[in-house]
Scaffold this motif. Structure first.
Motif, PDB file in Angstrom:
ATOM      1  N   VAL A 229       0.850  -1.190   0.000  1.00 10.71           N
ATOM      2  CA  VAL A 229       0.000   0.000   0.000  1.00 10.71           C
ATOM      3  C   VAL A 229       0.890   1.246   0.000  1.00 10.71           C
ATOM      4  O   VAL A 229       0.655   2.199  -0.742  1.00 10.71           O
ATOM      5  CB  VAL A 229      -0.957   0.007   1.211  1.00 10.71           C
ATOM      6  N   VAL A 230       1.936   1.221   0.815  1.00 15.53           N
ATOM      7  CA  VAL A 230       2.879   2.338   0.892  1.00 15.53           C
ATOM      8  C   VAL A 230       3.544   2.572  -0.463  1.00 15.53           C
ATOM      9  O   VAL A 230       3.595   3.698  -0.953  1.00 15.53           O
ATOM     10  CB  VAL A 230       3.934   2.076   1.993  1.00 15.53           C
ATOM     11  N   ASP A 231       4.040   1.502  -1.071  1.00 13.93           N
ATOM     12  CA  ASP A 231       4.689   1.628  -2.381  1.00 13.93           C
ATOM     13  C   ASP A 231       3.733   2.183  -3.427  1.00 13.93           C
ATOM     14  O   ASP A 231       4.108   3.021  -4.245  1.00 13.93           O
ATOM     15  CB  ASP A 231       5.250   0.278  -2.842  1.00 13.93           C
ATOM     16  N   TYR A 232       2.491   1.724  -3.414  1.00 13.33           N
ATOM     17  CA  TYR A 232       1.517   2.213  -4.378  1.00 13.33           C
ATOM     18  C   TYR A 232       1.186   3.691  -4.140  1.00 13.33           C
ATOM     19  O   TYR A 232       1.101   4.475  -5.078  1.00 13.33           O
ATOM     20  CB  TYR A 232       0.242   1.374  -4.333  1.00 13.33           C
ATOM     21  N   ALA A 233       1.026   4.067  -2.867  1.00 13.32           N
ATOM     22  CA  ALA A 233       0.696   5.464  -2.551  1.00 13.32           C
ATOM     23  C   ALA A 233       1.774   6.410  -3.069  1.00 13.32           C
ATOM     24  O   ALA A 233       1.476   7.528  -3.485  1.00 13.32           O
ATOM     25  CB  ALA A 233       0.505   5.630  -1.048  1.00 13.32           C
ATOM     26  N   LYS A 234       3.011   5.951  -3.080  1.00 17.12           N
ATOM     27  CA  LYS A 234       4.119   6.781  -3.568  1.00 17.12           C
ATOM     28  C   LYS A 234       3.984   7.115  -5.047  1.00 17.12           C
ATOM     29  O   LYS A 234       4.580   8.077  -5.522  1.00 17.12           O
ATOM     30  CB  LYS A 234       5.451   6.076  -3.326  1.00 17.12           C
ATOM     31  N   THR A 235       3.193   6.334  -5.798  1.00 18.93           N
ATOM     32  CA  THR A 235       3.037   6.562  -7.228  1.00 18.93           C
ATOM     33  C   THR A 235       1.882   7.515  -7.562  1.00 18.93           C
ATOM     34  O   THR A 235       1.722   7.898  -8.716  1.00 18.93           O
ATOM     35  CB  THR A 235       2.806   5.242  -7.988  1.00 18.93           C
ATOM     36  N   LEU A 236       1.081   7.871  -6.574  1.00 17.69           N
ATOM     37  CA  LEU A 236      -0.092   8.697  -6.830  1.00 17.69           C
ATOM     38  C   LEU A 236       0.282  10.160  -7.029  1.00 17.69           C
ATOM     39  O   LEU A 236       1.170  10.695  -6.360  1.00 17.69           O
ATOM     40  CB  LEU A 236      -1.092   8.570  -5.674  1.00 17.69           C
ATOM     41  N   LYS A 237      -0.407  10.782  -7.945  1.00 13.01           N
ATOM     42  CA  LYS A 237      -0.157  12.188  -8.273  1.00 13.01           C
ATOM     43  C   LYS A 237      -0.352  13.065  -7.037  1.00 13.01           C
ATOM     44  O   LYS A 237      -1.333  12.942  -6.313  1.00 13.01           O
ATOM     45  CB  LYS A 237      -1.116  12.634  -9.379  1.00 13.01           C
ATOM     46  N   GLY A 238       0.597  13.955  -6.827  1.00 10.91           N
ATOM     47  CA  GLY A 238       0.500  14.900  -5.728  1.00 10.91           C
ATOM     48  C   GLY A 238       1.043  14.403  -4.402  1.00 10.91           C
ATOM     49  O   GLY A 238       1.164  15.172  -3.457  1.00 10.91           O
ATOM     50  N   VAL A 239       1.371  13.126  -4.317  1.00 10.35           N
ATOM     51  CA  VAL A 239       1.879  12.576  -3.067  1.00 10.35           C
ATOM     52  C   VAL A 239       3.354  12.940  -2.929  1.00 10.35           C
ATOM     53  O   VAL A 239       4.171  12.613  -3.779  1.00 10.35           O
ATOM     54  CB  VAL A 239       1.667  11.050  -2.989  1.00 10.35           C
ATOM     55  N   ALA A 240       3.672  13.648  -1.846  1.00  8.69           N
ATOM     56  CA  ALA A 240       5.036  14.116  -1.602  1.00  8.69           C
ATOM     57  C   ALA A 240       5.723  13.335  -0.486  1.00  8.69           C
ATOM     58  O   ALA A 240       6.941  13.382  -0.355  1.00  8.69           O
ATOM     59  CB  ALA A 240       5.018  15.597  -1.229  1.00  8.69           C
ATOM     60  N   TYR A 241       4.941  12.620   0.327  1.00  5.62           N
ATOM     61  CA  TYR A 241       5.502  11.924   1.478  1.00  5.62           C
ATOM     62  C   TYR A 241       4.591  10.755   1.831  1.00  5.62           C
ATOM     63  O   TYR A 241       3.367  10.903   1.843  1.00  5.62           O
ATOM     64  CB  TYR A 241       5.592  12.890   2.666  1.00  5.62           C
ATOM     65  N   VAL A 242       5.194   9.599   2.114  1.00  7.00           N
ATOM     66  CA  VAL A 242       4.436   8.419   2.538  1.00  7.00           C
ATOM     67  C   VAL A 242       5.170   7.786   3.711  1.00  7.00           C
ATOM     68  O   VAL A 242       6.399   7.671   3.692  1.00  7.00           O
ATOM     69  CB  VAL A 242       4.280   7.381   1.400  1.00  7.00           C
ATOM     70  N   ASP A 243       4.396   7.371   4.701  1.00  8.80           N
ATOM     71  CA  ASP A 243       4.986   6.733   5.877  1.00  8.80           C
ATOM     72  C   ASP A 243       4.076   5.619   6.333  1.00  8.80           C
ATOM     73  O   ASP A 243       2.857   5.681   6.161  1.00  8.80           O
ATOM     74  CB  ASP A 243       5.152   7.776   6.992  1.00  8.80           C
ATOM     75  N   GLU A 244       4.672   4.567   6.904  1.00  7.21           N
ATOM     76  CA  GLU A 244       3.884   3.511   7.525  1.00  7.21           C
ATOM     77  C   GLU A 244       4.208   3.473   9.002  1.00  7.21           C
ATOM     78  O   GLU A 244       5.337   3.747   9.412  1.00  7.21           O
ATOM     79  CB  GLU A 244       4.115   2.156   6.870  1.00  7.21           C
TER      80      GLU A 244
END
Length: 140
Positions: free
Chosen positions: A32-47
């Motif tokens: 889910v984290v890896d996929y969220a990183k590919t979404l437009k506008g996403v600048a930061y992802v953390d689990e």
């Protein structure tokens, strides 16, 4: 004081929760984290093990400041019990509390599939994309 983000391009922070085994025992959180990183506008992802913990709230405020985040998505449990907590965290970090979206991957992904865990990560798109497509449209 609330930061004026009107006119700014979305810089979305996504925080994905394991919720111990409640989510992490069924949903492949790293996917889910890896996929969220590919979404437009996403600048930061953390689990996080528990996104609702006080430590993680402080970590979230720090990430908002350090990465210039102007929208936040939390993928965790029920907004009925936790949405006010996350909205207050945004407010304390200087953001409008309504620049927040929450996707309930505990009740709507993990619990409904507890006897049939995700085989191919099909939940990662549902869990993060429904809010990922909405957050950039949010305005103060």
């Amino acid at each position: 004081m609330e930061t004026d983000v009107s006119g700014q391009e979305p810089r979305i922070g996504v925080f994905v929760c394991h919720c111990g085994i409640n989510i992490g025992g069924v949903v492949r959180v790293p996917e889910v984290v890896d996929y969220a990183k590919t979404l437009k506008g996403v600048a930061y992802v953390d689990e996080n093990l528990y996104t609702c913990s006080q430590d993680t709230q402080e970590k979230m405020k720090k990430a908002i400041q350090e990465h210039g985040l102007n929208r936040v998505i939390v993928a965790s449990c029920s907004p009925r019990t936790h949405e006010p907590l996350f909205q207050e965290t945004l407010r304390e970090a200087g953001l409008n509390k309504y620049l927040f979206e929450m996707t309930n991957i505990r009740d709507q992904c993990s619990w409904v599939h507890m006897h049939q865990p995700w085989k191919h990560g099909q939940g990662k798109r549902t869990a993060s994309n429904d809010r990922g497509e909405i957050a950039p449209l949010e305005a103060p």
